[in-house]
Write a protein that holds these residues in place. Structure first.
Motif, short mmCIF file in Angstrom:
data_model
loop_
_atom_site.label_atom_id
_atom_site.label_comp_id
_atom_site.label_asym_id
_atom_site.label_seq_id
_atom_site.Cartn_x
_atom_site.Cartn_y
_atom_site.Cartn_z
N GLY A 128 37.32 5.06 -6.73
CA GLY A 128 36.92 3.94 -7.58
C GLY A 128 38.13 3.44 -8.33
N ASP A 129 37.93 2.38 -9.11
CA ASP A 129 39.04 1.78 -9.85
C ASP A 129 38.96 2.16 -11.31
OD1 ASP A 129 39.69 0.55 -7.54
OD2 ASP A 129 39.73 -1.48 -8.36
N LEU A 130 40.10 2.58 -11.85
CA LEU A 130 40.23 2.73 -13.29
C LEU A 130 40.80 1.41 -13.79
CD1 LEU A 130 40.02 4.63 -15.71
CD2 LEU A 130 42.40 5.24 -15.30
N TYR A 131 40.10 0.79 -14.71
CA TYR A 131 40.39 -0.61 -15.06
C TYR A 131 40.60 -0.68 -16.55
CZ TYR A 131 39.28 -5.69 -14.78
OH TYR A 131 39.29 -7.06 -14.81
N THR A 132 41.78 -1.07 -17.00
CA THR A 132 42.08 -1.06 -18.43
C THR A 132 42.43 -2.45 -18.92
OG1 THR A 132 44.41 -0.60 -18.03
CG2 THR A 132 43.00 1.30 -18.31
N VAL A 133 41.89 -2.80 -20.06
CA VAL A 133 42.16 -4.11 -20.65
C VAL A 133 42.66 -3.91 -22.07
CG1 VAL A 133 41.24 -6.38 -21.21
CG2 VAL A 133 40.24 -5.06 -19.34
N LEU A 134 43.75 -4.58 -22.40
CA LEU A 134 44.31 -4.51 -23.75
C LEU A 134 43.65 -5.56 -24.61
CD1 LEU A 134 46.57 -3.42 -25.63
CD2 LEU A 134 48.03 -5.22 -24.74
N GLY A 135 43.16 -5.12 -25.78
CA GLY A 135 42.52 -6.06 -26.69
C GLY A 135 43.44 -6.42 -27.85
N ASP A 136 42.84 -6.86 -28.93
CA ASP A 136 43.62 -7.29 -30.08
C ASP A 136 44.17 -6.09 -30.86
OD1 ASP A 136 43.16 -9.99 -29.66
OD2 ASP A 136 41.15 -9.78 -30.54
N ALA A 137 45.27 -6.35 -31.55
CA ALA A 137 45.80 -5.34 -32.45
C ALA A 137 44.88 -5.24 -33.66
CB ALA A 137 47.21 -5.72 -32.89
N GLN A 138 44.66 -4.05 -34.15
CA GLN A 138 43.86 -3.87 -35.36
C GLN A 138 44.79 -4.09 -36.55
OE1 GLN A 138 40.36 -3.00 -35.04
NE2 GLN A 138 41.06 -3.83 -33.09
N TYR B 51 45.21 -0.47 -31.31
CA TYR B 51 44.83 -1.57 -30.43
C TYR B 51 43.45 -1.31 -29.86
CZ TYR B 51 49.42 -3.74 -30.37
OH TYR B 51 50.55 -4.39 -30.73
N ALA B 52 42.69 -2.36 -29.73
CA ALA B 52 41.40 -2.23 -29.07
C ALA B 52 41.65 -2.16 -27.57
CB ALA B 52 40.52 -3.41 -29.40
N PHE B 53 40.87 -1.33 -26.89
CA PHE B 53 40.97 -1.23 -25.44
C PHE B 53 39.60 -1.28 -24.83
CE2 PHE B 53 45.08 0.59 -26.38
CZ PHE B 53 45.85 0.09 -25.36
N ARG B 54 39.56 -1.78 -23.61
CA ARG B 54 38.32 -1.68 -22.86
C ARG B 54 38.67 -0.98 -21.56
NH1 ARG B 54 34.95 -6.93 -22.87
NH2 ARG B 54 36.91 -7.69 -22.03
N PHE B 55 37.98 0.11 -21.30
CA PHE B 55 38.22 0.85 -20.06
C PHE B 55 36.97 0.81 -19.20
CE2 PHE B 55 40.83 3.31 -23.23
CZ PHE B 55 42.04 2.83 -22.79
N TYR B 56 37.18 0.65 -17.92
CA TYR B 56 36.06 0.74 -16.98
C TYR B 56 36.42 1.74 -15.90
CZ TYR B 56 34.65 -3.92 -18.62
OH TYR B 56 34.27 -5.00 -19.36
N PHE B 57 35.41 2.41 -15.39
CA PHE B 57 35.59 3.08 -14.12
C PHE B 57 34.56 2.48 -13.17
CE2 PHE B 57 34.92 6.33 -10.91
CZ PHE B 57 36.22 6.43 -10.44
N THR C 233 36.29 -1.66 -32.90
CA THR C 233 36.29 -2.97 -32.26
C THR C 233 35.15 -3.84 -32.76
OG1 THR C 233 34.97 -2.09 -30.46
CG2 THR C 233 37.35 -2.09 -30.16
N LYS C 234 34.56 -3.43 -33.87
CA LYS C 234 33.49 -4.26 -34.44
C LYS C 234 34.10 -5.50 -35.07
CE LYS C 234 29.90 -0.90 -35.39
NZ LYS C 234 30.33 0.41 -35.91
N VAL C 235 33.44 -6.59 -34.91
CA VAL C 235 33.96 -7.80 -35.50
C VAL C 235 32.78 -8.66 -35.95
CG1 VAL C 235 34.12 -8.97 -33.27
CG2 VAL C 235 35.54 -9.75 -35.15
#
Lengths: 664, 154, 413
Positions: free
Chosen positions: A594-604, A610-616, B70-72
């Motif tokens: 499967g794919d490990l999928y990472t997205v960089l979000g906004d800096a806190q 940093y916020a991250f979104r990870f998917y598998f 990540t709450k906004v």
């Protein structure tokens, strides 16, 4: 100079299309062969002229000729070469030019390979084909001319929308258009048959390979678009039931049905009226796709710049061809002779079931896509129809289709025995059960339906393999006999098997990803780790980085699994120079699991995290692999001599054909 | 079977499938469609708490507050009324104050809109058409906040 | 000319290909519909045999398929094409040859007519590489600038590039870019009088004639290097004037005037400034509490009789954004330096008028506050700030920006 030459070539091509629309048709109506003969050279000239026009525009893009308004609006001198080229069709005007070019290419192919088509059929087909080119040619010249020049030449262009600067998307439109436009051949053949009031025996033989070629391109085009959306939009999904996706999916569904009904028509000369209707509908859906995408009545991430005037023009073109086609159908369909008989349980019966389910599924997608428009027009209420609708309507229709699918190739023509076929599929059923149990054992969570659907996918795959095994008599014959049989099987059989196998592969991928996706949204500070689906992810930090035409904040994540480093991922947030627009680039680690999928979000703001979104996404690659298999299967089938265009081999008539053909 | 019977079976099966599909479509359209509402609609009480809908408008200037993780929280406004929205997750790249946005979710009992989806289109000048139409309906003139120096119509 | 020859060749070739079949001798159909159908059926018969031989279908299936095909074949061979065509043939007029000649006449006319309506035949292609590689005499200034800009994107630390492009920017009235480019060249290559002068001038012009702090420092530096420099002294006095130190300004102007060469063309400019200060001082003592926006536009400069300093009539400026338009900037560039001050004042008045009519323009208020403050008109600045507060009501972001501005300029909040 080159630009103007291209412009003139385009104008001349449109005039030639006018000639090609009128003269050959006049020839068939007045039975004057010399007039009919003009169709062939006209089709070839038209293609050459459009090719010149297209190359001239491409030249303007490659050399960044900013005296051309279209280049200014969609290109930039700092853009890498590949995106300067793909910029040609990355916009409305250029893509319309590509559209008519492909249209002309299909027409010219009929002209070149169609020497043994009846002359009047060829003349009529090319005449109808040219009328489509004429309509779109006038549309381009009147509303969307890519060759318009600017008096005041700017220094640089405005750039291409950065999310379109992507290798998969660069070649997604040409395939998609080849698919859409390829169905025009089926349409032209259908209209030609209706004009003549008679369906030649060669009709289905001709329509099938062209439909197959178009279907292949559309399959690949849609798959590329889905793959692009998957890794570029950063939402972790691969299909959103977005109106524009649906606009390409509907012709695909109808085209798949057409492919199967043309088979019945070729072999049994039955379902004629239905096949003609389906050919008209398939191309109509292609035209509707063009209308939906370009008119702005529906919005989507894929949509072009919208212009109501253009929308009205495309709507007019659509009305003429769809309305005209259906009216002609209503007028003439009764004159077409009915063909052979068959029992409900038979190959024909199975293909009819396939057609009923596929067209019904097309209709559900159609309703889901256009209902919001209709409701807004009627009541003013604004609604959106999302995935839940399609899960409740489209998916249930696919289940019986998939279950019936392996039966089809086993059933003989005319009359079949369903019990016998069921017995032959027993191994596929057993394998499916094993897959179901395995899925249940491996996953504790997920919807109850998922293991069953996994079983269906495996059953389709196994059924396809088993068909091949049955034909080769694996299990009952000796090794030499099996090999001889495998060698002798026509390629179209391999094509069928492979395509059906691809469907199974895709179903497994879709079910696994949809049911067992892991999603985690969290905040990490440099040095923090996270656990996702058995991977350990360590966030190393974010650093600025400069690309050829963008700047980015590049995140670094080290991925470990069971204590061993696997890879380093770099999800990033980009800002392009021109136009300045932010995008997210996902960091993806692909594997068969499967794919490990990472997205960089906004800096806190407060703590440097940093916020991250990870998917598998388990087995997600199988979705596109399945599509690729289907594409290859189409190619294998096309290479079969019997399907090859120019079908009836006139020389083979005199010989004793049986031995000759069998030896191939 | 006679020719007629054979045809009857086929047509009957096809009609049955179509009928089932029509029923499914009707049910799905009743249950799954999501209405688009503006903050003014919400203020007028057109939506019940717990009912799923799309809320569209402009992200109110100065309303974006980041919370734990990540709450906004932010407010969506049609410049006449505004509704507070809470969302947990990563906001789209083009999410910005003063820009058009469409969120999907439900109102909780306190009138807070709990969104699970936030959409901002991949276009600098994008104003979701529902939002633009709704704002126009309310007689709101779109101010200079919607303008960008790098105008690009793509 | 070459283009038209190319058009003619292509059109002629296309017509020749189209007309050939039409001009051919009468010939029979290459493949009649009947023949083609029969060929297909025979082929299909062969395929059935082949499938049977491969074991794809069993003997019984093959037999029934053969029977069916044989029946179709027989049927088709008895049925001639004409009988199948239900539609009556249309008359064969005009003859193919006539159509060929008509085609040869209409196709080029139609194509040329449409092309002339849409195309730009006189325009040469302008690929960017060719434009950038033209010799400098041929190349437009803009092309050259683009070329240097492209280089500077690659090597932003190239001081010579900045040094070369900066005066060009100034000449092109891209004052902001010029100011940036001069400051880059100073940073990378060090100060020279030319660079300092360029920086100061472009910075002032980029700020609509207001001598902001960096420009003032640059002029001071110039003065340190060349103590007698008239230009630097004039602008420093201007800075004093704008900051409201009228006395110092007056003294400075007079000093400049005192050692000016007899025939210096700018002498009148300095004299005008002195007169203007005198007028301002009188105004200050008589009625400084008049709201700024009610002062007649340009009224502070009674010495100016020059038509070019007349403000644009309000009616014309209504539709425009409150900021200086490109024509304004162009006009500013045309003016001699002293006229620029008058021009600036006129522009500020225009902004004030504009805001009176459209008080919601927050950015406009910010500009006005800053302009008054820089011009040294503190009372007006305070009043503008109050109005700006009104337009920012209920907007925390705007209020924060106002607070920042007020504290930066040292105004009352």
């Amino acid at each position: 100079m080159i630009v103007e030459f291209g412009h003139f070539a385009l104008v001349l091509a449109v005039v030639v299309a006018l000639f090609q629309t009128v003269v050959p048709l006049w020839g068939t109506l007045s039975r004057e062969p010399r007039l009919m003969e003009t169709a062939k050279p006209a089709a070839i000239v038209q293609l050459l002229l459009l090719l010149v026009a297209f190359l001239a525009l491409t030249h303007a893009y490659v050399t960044s000729d900013f005296s051309v308004a279209n280049v200014v609006a969609n290109s930039h001198s700092t853009k890498p070469l590949i995106y300067r080229i793909s910029g040609v069709w990355g916009n409305h005007e250029g893509s319309m030019l590509l559209w008519v070019l492909i249209l002309a290419a299909f027409g010219a192919a009929v002209a070149i390979f169609g020497n043994n088509l009846p002359l009047s059929l060829r003349a009529n087909v090319l005449s109808v084909q040219a009328s489509i080119a004429l309509a779109f040619g006038v549309f381009i010249l009147a509303t969307s001319n890519p060759f318009l020049r600017l008096e005041d030449v700017p220094i640089d262009g405005r750039g291409l929308n950065p999310i379109l600067q992507d290798p998969a998307l660069a070649f997604h439109p040409p395939f998609l258009y080849a698919g859409y436009v390829g169905f025009s051949i089926a349409f032209s053949f259908a209209i030609a048959a209706l004009i003549e009031g008679r369906i030649d025996a060669a009709w289905a033989r001709w329509v099938r390979p062209w439909t197959l070629a178009a279907w292949m391109c559309l399959t690949l085009g849609i798959a590329m678009g889905s793959w692009w959306a998957y890794y570029e939009l950063g939402w972790g999904g691969w299909w959103f039931w977005d109106p524009v996706e649906n606009a390409s999916f509907m012709p695909w569904l109808a085209g798949t049905a057409l492919l199967h009904s043309a088979l019945v028509m070729e072999k049994r000369e039955t379902l004629k009226v239905w096949t003609i209707l389906l050919a008209i509908l398939t191309f109509s859906l292609s035209l509707m796709g063009a209308f939906l995408v370009r008119s702005g009545v529906l919005t989507s991430v894929h949509a072009f710049a919208v212009d109501p005037e253009r929308g009205v023009a495309i709507l007019a073109i659509m009305t003429i061809f769809v309305g005209g086609g259906l009216a002609l159908f209503a007028l003439r369909a009764g004159e077409l002779r009915q063909g052979g008989l068959f029992a409900p349980i038979s190959r024909e019966g199975a293909l009819v079931l396939n057609n009923v389910l596929l067209t019904t599924a097309t209709a559900t997608v159609f309703v889901g896509t256009l209902y919001p428009l209709l409701l807004e027009g009627l009541t003013g209420a604004k609604i959106s129809v999302g995935p839940p609708y399609f899960n409740l309507t489209f998916v249930p229709l696919m289940v019986p289709l998939l279950i019936a699918l392996p039966f089809g190739p086993f059933l003989p023509w005319k009359r079949g025995d369903i019990v016998a076929v069921s017995q032959r599929l027993i191994w596929a059923a057993v394998l499916a059960l094993v897959a179901m149990v395995a899925t249940m054992a491996l996953s504790q969570r997920g919807p109850w339906l998922a293991p069953i659907m996994m079983a269906v996918g495996v059953y389709v795959m196994a059924g396809a393999v088993q068909e091949l095994a049955y034909r080769a008599k694996i299990g009952s014959a000796g090794r030499d006999e099996i090999l001889r049989r495998l060698r002798n099987l026509p390629r179209s059989i391999y094509g069928t098997t492979l395509a059906h196998f691809g469907v199974g592969v895709m179903v497994v991928g879709i079910v696994a990803t949809s049911a067992y996706q892991t999603e985690k949204v969290l905040v990490l500070k440099p040095g923090d780790t996270a656990e996702v689906a058995g991977y350990t992810l360590t966030f190393k930090g974010v650093a600025p980085h400069k690309g050829p035409n963008f700047r980015e904040q590049l995140g670094t994540i080290e991925v470990m699994r069971d204590g061993t480093p696997i890879t380093t991922l770099h999800p990033s947030k980009r800002i392009y120079d021109s136009p300045p627009q932010p995008t997210s680039e996902a960091g993806i680690h692909a594997s068969w699991r499967g794919d490990l999928y990472t997205v960089l979000g906004d800096a806190q703001e407060e703590d440097g995290g940093y916020a991250f979104r990870f998917y598998f996404n388990p087995l997600v690659r199988l979705i596109w692999l399945g599509a690729l298999i289907m594409f290859i299967a189409g190619g294998v089938s096309l290479s079969d001599r019997r399907l090859r265009v120019g079908a009836p081999k006139r020389t083979s008539r005199a010989e004793t054909p049986a031995g000759v053909v069998a030896a191939e | 079977m006679t020719r007629k019977q054979k045809r009857g079976v086929l047509i009957g099966a096809a009609v049955a499938i179509l009928a089932i599909a029509v029923i499914m479509v009707a049910m799905a359209l009743r249950d799954t469609i999501v209405f688009f509402q503006t903050p003014s609609d919400v203020a007028e009480g057109k939506v019940q708490p717990g009912e799923r809908f799309r809320l569209g408008g402009l992200v109110e200037d100065g309303s974006v507050k980041r919370g734990q993780g990540t709450k906004v929280k932010f407010a969506v406004t049609d410049t006449l009324q505004s509704v507070s929205v809470s969302y947990e997750g990563i906001l789209p790249d083009l999410f910005r104050e003063g820009q058009g946005v469409v969120t999907e979710g439900r109102l909780d009992s306190s009138g807070l809109f709990v969104a699970d989806t936030v959409l901002a289109k991949h276009d600098e000048n994008y104003m979701p058409p529902e939002v633009a139409a709704a704002l126009k309906e309310k007689g709101v003139k779109l101010g200079s906040g919607a303008e960008h120096p790098d105008d690009k119509s793509n | 000319m070459i283009l038209w020859i190319a058009f003619a060749v292509v059109a002629a070739a296309a017509i020749a290909v189209l007309a050939r079949p039409l001009l051919a001798e009468q010939h029979g159909m290459t493949a009649s519909a009947q023949e083609a159908d029969l060929a297909v059926y025979r082929d299909q018969l062969a395929e059935i045999d082949a499938d049977r031989d491969r074991g794809l279908i069993d003997a019984a299936e093959a037999e029934s398929a053969r029977t069916e095909l044989a029946r179709r074949l027989l049927q088709r061979s008895e049925q001639s094409d004409d009988a199948a065509q239900s539609v009556a043939a249309l008359p064969k007029f005009p003859s193919p040859a006539t159509i060929a000649y008509a085609t040869a006449a209409t196709v080029p006319i139609l194509a040329i007519a449409i092309y002339l309506a849409l195309g730009s035949p006189s325009m040469p292609g302008m690929p960017q590489s060719a434009r950038l590689h033209q010799s400098p005499e041929q190349a437009g200034v803009e092309e050259l600038v683009a070329k240097v800009e492209a280089q500077l994107r690659e090597t932003p630390e190239d001081g010579r590039g900045w040094d070369a492009i900066a005066p060009v920017y100034l000449r092109l009235r891209r004052f902001g870019d010029a100011s940036k480019a001069f400051s880059q060249s100073i940073r990378l290559l060090g100060e020279t009088p030319r660079r300092l002068r360029g920086f100061a001038e472009s910075t002032v012009l980029a700020n609509n004639g207001i001598v902001i702090e960096p420009a003032r420092l640059a002029y001071q530096q110039i003065l340190t290097n060349e103590p007698g420099d008239h230009e630097a002294r004039f602008w420093l006095s201007m800075a004093d004037e704008q900051e409201g130190m009228l006395e110092a300004a007056d003294k400075g102007y007079r000093a400049v005037l005192a050692d000016a060469p007899e025939d210096a063309p700018w002498k009148s400019v300095v004299e005008a400034r002195i007169a203007s200060i005198a007028a301002q001082r009188t105004a200050e003592t008589s009625g400084s509490d008049r709201p700024a926006s009610q002062k007649p536009a340009g009224g502070q400069n009674p010495a100016d009789g020059d038509a070019s300093t007349q403000p644009v009539p309000p009616a014309a400026s209504d539709a425009k954004p409150p900021g200086p338009t490109s024509e304004d900037i162009a006009a500013a560039r045309e003016l001699s330096k002293d006229d620029q001050q008058a021009f600036i004042n006129a522009m500020v008045e225009r902004l004030a008028d504009k805001l009176e009519k459209d008080p919601d323009d927050f950015d406009g208020w910010l500009r006005l506050v800053r302009a008054y403050s820089v011009l040294g008109r503190r009372d007006d600045a305070d009043r503008a700030l109050v109005s700006a507060r009104k337009s920012a009501e209920g907007n925390s972001d705007r209020n924060a920006r106002l607070d920042a501005l007020a504290s930066e300029l040292g105004l009352g909040i």
